[in-house]
Design an enzyme around this catalytic site. Sequence first.
Site, short mmCIF file in Angstrom:
data_model
loop_
_atom_site.label_atom_id
_atom_site.label_comp_id
_atom_site.label_asym_id
_atom_site.label_seq_id
_atom_site.Cartn_x
_atom_site.Cartn_y
_atom_site.Cartn_z
N ASN A 43 0.87 -1.08 -0.02
CA ASN A 43 -0.05 -0.09 -0.07
C ASN A 43 0.80 1.31 0.06
OD1 ASN A 43 0.53 -0.79 2.73
ND2 ASN A 43 -1.00 0.27 3.62
N GLU A 45 0.17 5.27 0.81
CA GLU A 45 -0.73 6.17 1.27
C GLU A 45 -0.15 7.52 0.65
OE1 GLU A 45 -1.20 5.67 5.59
OE2 GLU A 45 -2.43 3.63 5.13
N ALA A 47 -0.88 12.15 1.45
CA ALA A 47 -1.38 13.17 2.35
C ALA A 47 -2.82 13.48 1.90
CB ALA A 47 -0.24 14.20 2.26
N GLU A 56 -2.94 -4.83 -3.32
CA GLU A 56 -3.29 -5.44 -4.43
C GLU A 56 -3.31 -4.65 -5.57
OE1 GLU A 56 -4.93 -4.91 -1.50
OE2 GLU A 56 -5.81 -6.44 -0.70
N CYS A 90 -10.56 -3.67 -4.50
CA CYS A 90 -9.52 -4.50 -5.23
C CYS A 90 -10.11 -5.69 -5.45
CB CYS A 90 -8.49 -4.78 -3.96
SG CYS A 90 -7.33 -3.41 -3.91
ZN LIG Z 1 -8.15 -2.44 -1.86
#
Ligand SMILES: [Zn+2]
Length: 132
Positions: A43, A45, A47, A56, A90
């Site tokens: 993942n 991320e 701001a 995924e 996903c």
């Molecule tokens: Zn997802």
Amino acid sequence: MSDTAEMLDAALAVQANAHAPYSGFRVGAAVRTTSGAIYAGCNVENASFPEGICAEAAAIGAMVAAGDREIAEVLTVADGDDLTTCCGGCRQRIREFATAVTLVHAAGPDGVRRTFTIDELLPESFGPENLS
Ligand SMILES: [Zn+2]
């Protein structure tokens, strides 16, 4: 080593690099295609929260960038004791490249905790054949 063990190793390796400064929830994913190749993603991320992407999605992006298309299995790994399954978005992303028997494994650092078919996670789904 089973395919699942290889996938878990790949997912754990990239989970360590996840960019999750806001949630602290690091996720790794590995996709194994019908060609046998494994693609991993974590993942990322942002701001600007909606711009973040799931592990995924990152793994599927790597798969597509490599020219591969057909998913045999997906494994997602996260920390903690809870069962962590793919988010709804996903599930649809996997569905795009799934076969009738694509498996989706939910894992923790200790290994696979539960395995689903994509049809169990996204029943009566919309897919590429609906547009052909
Ligand atoms: Zn997802």
